[in-house]
Motif scaffolding. Structure first.
Motif, PDB file in Angstrom:
ATOM      1  N   MET A   1      40.148  43.079  43.216  1.00 14.52           N
ATOM      2  CA  MET A   1      39.759  44.263  42.411  1.00 14.52           C
ATOM      3  C   MET A   1      41.026  44.977  41.921  1.00 14.52           C
ATOM      4  O   MET A   1      41.887  45.320  42.724  1.00 14.52           O
ATOM      5  N   CYS A  20      38.351  51.334  51.869  1.00 12.34           N
ATOM      6  CA  CYS A  20      38.035  49.898  51.770  1.00 12.34           C
ATOM      7  C   CYS A  20      37.406  49.379  53.084  1.00 12.34           C
ATOM      8  O   CYS A  20      38.017  49.477  54.150  1.00 12.34           O
ATOM      9  N   PRO A  21      36.182  48.827  53.002  1.00 15.15           N
ATOM     10  CA  PRO A  21      35.499  48.400  54.241  1.00 15.15           C
ATOM     11  C   PRO A  21      36.098  47.143  54.859  1.00 15.15           C
ATOM     12  O   PRO A  21      35.805  46.822  56.011  1.00 15.15           O
ATOM     13  N   THR A  22      36.929  46.425  54.095  1.00 16.73           N
ATOM     14  CA  THR A  22      37.472  45.164  54.647  1.00 16.73           C
ATOM     15  C   THR A  22      38.990  45.227  54.837  1.00 16.73           C
ATOM     16  O   THR A  22      39.633  44.190  55.037  1.00 16.73           O
ATOM     17  N   ALA A  24      41.221  45.517  52.688  1.00 12.50           N
ATOM     18  CA  ALA A  24      41.878  44.634  51.711  1.00 12.50           C
ATOM     19  C   ALA A  24      43.029  45.349  50.987  1.00 12.50           C
ATOM     20  O   ALA A  24      43.849  44.706  50.340  1.00 12.50           O
ATOM     21  N   VAL A  25      43.052  46.695  51.090  1.00 17.55           N
ATOM     22  CA  VAL A  25      44.054  47.462  50.321  1.00 17.55           C
ATOM     23  C   VAL A  25      45.189  47.934  51.227  1.00 17.55           C
ATOM     24  O   VAL A  25      44.945  48.534  52.278  1.00 17.55           O
ATOM     25  N   THR A  39      45.817  44.909  46.404  1.00 19.26           N
ATOM     26  CA  THR A  39      44.582  44.345  46.989  1.00 19.26           C
ATOM     27  C   THR A  39      44.779  42.882  47.381  1.00 19.26           C
ATOM     28  O   THR A  39      45.309  42.102  46.592  1.00 19.26           O
ATOM     29  N   ILE A  45      35.570  42.141  48.787  1.00 14.11           N
ATOM     30  CA  ILE A  45      34.183  41.697  48.569  1.00 14.11           C
ATOM     31  C   ILE A  45      33.602  42.308  47.289  1.00 14.11           C
ATOM     32  O   ILE A  45      32.399  42.313  47.074  1.00 14.11           O
ATOM     33  N   ASN A  46      34.499  42.871  46.457  1.00 16.88           N
ATOM     34  CA  ASN A  46      34.123  43.447  45.157  1.00 16.88           C
ATOM     35  C   ASN A  46      33.052  44.530  45.240  1.00 16.88           C
ATOM     36  O   ASN A  46      32.189  44.625  44.371  1.00 16.88           O
ATOM     37  N   CYS A  47      33.122  45.386  46.256  1.00 15.20           N
ATOM     38  CA  CYS A  47      32.093  46.430  46.404  1.00 15.20           C
ATOM     39  C   CYS A  47      32.335  47.602  45.446  1.00 15.20           C
ATOM     40  O   CYS A  47      31.431  48.393  45.183  1.00 15.20           O
ATOM     41  N   ALA A  49      34.163  50.272  45.923  1.00 14.42           N
ATOM     42  CA  ALA A  49      34.374  51.578  46.580  1.00 14.42           C
ATOM     43  C   ALA A  49      35.747  52.178  46.232  1.00 14.42           C
ATOM     44  O   ALA A  49      35.880  53.392  46.045  1.00 14.42           O
ATOM     45  N   CYS A  50      36.755  51.319  46.120  1.00 15.41           N
ATOM     46  CA  CYS A  50      38.121  51.818  45.875  1.00 15.41           C
ATOM     47  C   CYS A  50      38.239  52.488  44.515  1.00 15.41           C
ATOM     48  O   CYS A  50      38.936  53.493  44.347  1.00 15.41           O
TER      49      CYS A  50
HETATM   50  S1  SF4 Z   1      36.370  46.456  45.861  1.00 15.76           S
HETATM   51 FE1  SF4 Z   1      35.737  47.114  47.958  1.00 15.76          FE
HETATM   52  S2  SF4 Z   1      36.507  45.461  49.283  1.00 15.76           S
HETATM   53 FE2  SF4 Z   1      37.586  45.222  47.337  1.00 15.76          FE
HETATM   54  S3  SF4 Z   1      39.510  46.342  47.561  1.00 15.76           S
HETATM   55 FE3  SF4 Z   1      38.036  47.783  46.647  1.00 15.76          FE
HETATM   56  S4  SF4 Z   1      37.114  48.860  48.391  1.00 15.76           S
HETATM   57 FE4  SF4 Z   1      38.149  47.018  49.228  1.00 15.76          FE
END
Ligand code: SF4
Ligand SMILES: Cc1cc2nc3c(=O)[nH]c(=O)nc-3n(C[C@H](O)[C@H](O)[C@H](O)COP(=O)(O)OP(=O)(O)OC[C@H]3O[C@@H](n4cnc5c(N)ncnc54)[C@H](O)[C@@H]3O)c2cc1C
Ligand code: SF4
Length: 381
Positions: A1, A20-22, A24-25, A39, A45-47, A49-50
């Protein structure tokens, strides 16, 4: 992302990293030393949220300034060790007395500027004074969330973009016991330039830098001199103050800052009360006066509880704005910024330091000469 598409779109608040829930950032420095989110696509997981939490690409909720005051802390030592009038100390004492935690920009043991969580007066005093460099908020947003979940009172102080990021991050958290302070913000210099400056001082004065004060009030509130302690011996200079004044070292987002107005992300806004001698005559003694904005009902209620600790006078919001340009516009990008950084990367820190010093020295001299001329003309009119 991809969270942002140009450096101007990221103020480095790190809300994206926190949400970020995983995990990743991560925040990593660019070639100017400013932290940006990077990232890891194998974890993402492409949610989205960021992107949603970002107060620069997305939105933030602003509180229109309700009331404005000139404030001086009653304790002289508190005021002399604070940048402005020590309003921050009065507000943070209120939270500490309630058994709460206070967060703000302080120093790590190796003098890096970063946000710290403090619980006692002694720890909180490490947050005193302005640091003219971008503070790394590190993992403080999640610590605030944990404190609030544990039912504690929390004070968080920072730049408007940091507060806006924090508030977006806490959207689904009960923030009843959270009090926030933002500062009137001219722009934040690069942590890499600050680190280079400390190294330069160690070489110049021949020892280890043990303490740094970005503004030494021994020379008065309006003074542009910093104090630096090398092996505990104090030196005064204005080379770093001139880097701040030269404007080339600010984060790119600062020149397009969307928080340079009177819709503030925080409950309180803290600043220097420039224009005090015109607007509240007889109040200033050149040791520092805070401009304090109350932006929410919560701020009004806290203010009523701290009045025993401060001397204060109400003032008119519209009248203070012209004296403090970052309340209505961002700092303009200097035309030579690109050249500054090219020179920095090619010729090194010492080269740009000297060049910048001469530039600002000339600017200051011309300004002083003009003031003298204007005063003479006034005298003979
Ligand atoms: S899209 Fe979701 S999982 Fe991916 S970097 Fe942003 S917050 Fe984290
Ligand atoms: C980079 C920068 C630019 C500023 N520009 C202006 C301006 O143009 N006009 C103006 O009126 N005021 C400006 N200020 C605010 C002013 O210098 C004082 O910080 C503010 O008035 C608080 O003063 P005080 O006496 O209440 O408390 P102090 O004890 O002096 O300040 C401590 C508080 O400031 C916060 N703080 C200090 N450094 C930083 C930092 N690097 N990042 C985030 N928070 C920080 C701490 O968290 C703490 O809450 C600026 C401050 C900074 C850091
Ligand atoms: S000038 Fe704006 S973008 Fe830059 S640090 Fe201050 S509030 Fe953030």
């Amino acid at each position: 992302m991809q969270i942002y598409s140009s450096p101007q779109e990221c103020s480095g608040c790190s809300a994206c990293k926190h949400i970020c829930p995983t995990q990743a950032v991560t925040m990593q420095p660019d070639s100017e030393g400013f932290l940006y989110p990077v990232t890891d696509n194998t974890k993402c997981i492409n949610c989205g949220a960021c992107k949603k939490v970002c107060p620069v690409v997305g939105s933030y909720s602003g509180n229109h300034v309700k009331k404005a005051y000139a404030v001086k802390h009653k304790d002289y030592d508190t005021r002399i060790t604070s940048r402005s009038g020590g309003a921050f100390i009065a507000i943070s004492d209120y939270v500490l007395k309630k058994g709460g935690t206070v967060y703000g920009a302080g120093y790590s043991d190796d003098l890096k500027v970063c946000h710290l969580r403090t619980e006692t007066v002694e720890e909180r005093n490490r947050l005193k004074g302005t640091k003219y460099v971008q503070s790394d908020v590190a993992d403080t947003f999640s610590k605030v969330k944990a404190d609030l979940k544990n039912g504690m009172y929390v004070l968080y102080s920072g730049t408007p973009c940091q507060i806006a990021g924090l508030m977006n991050y806490l959207k689904n958290t009960d923030t009843e016991k959270l009090i926030t302070c933002d500062i009137i913000c001219h722009g934040v210099p690069s942590p890499q330039i600050y680190a280079d400056y400390l190294k330069y001082c160690e070489k110049k004065y021949g020892g280890k830098v043990t303490k740094f004060d970005f503004r030494d009030k021994a020379f008065g509130w309006r003074s542009q001199k910093e104090a630096i302690w090398v092996d505990d011996k104090k030196y005064n200079t204005n080379e770093y103050a001139y880097l701040f004044g030269g404007l080339d070292v600010y984060r790119p987002a600062c020149y397009e800052c969307k928080f340079a107005n009177i819709d503030r992300p925080a409950d309180f806004t803290l600043g220097d009360f420039w224009g005090i001698d015109v607007l509240v005559k007889g109040f200033s003694d050149n040791k520092g006066v805070s401009l304090l904005f109350l932006n929410t009902d919560k701020a009004e209620s806290v203010f009523d509880s701290i009045t025993n600790d401060i001397d204060y006078e109400p003032t008119v919001i519209d009248k203070v704005i012209p004296f403090n340009p970052n309340l209505y516009k961002p700092t303009a990008i200097p035309k030579d910024r690109e050249k500054f950084w090219k020179n920095y990367h090619k010729k090194g820190f010492n080269y740009v330091l000297k060049k910048n010093y001469n530039k600002v020295f000339r600017k200051v001299a011309v300004k002083k000469l003009k003031e003298k001329k204007d005063n003479l003309i006034k005298k003979f009119k």
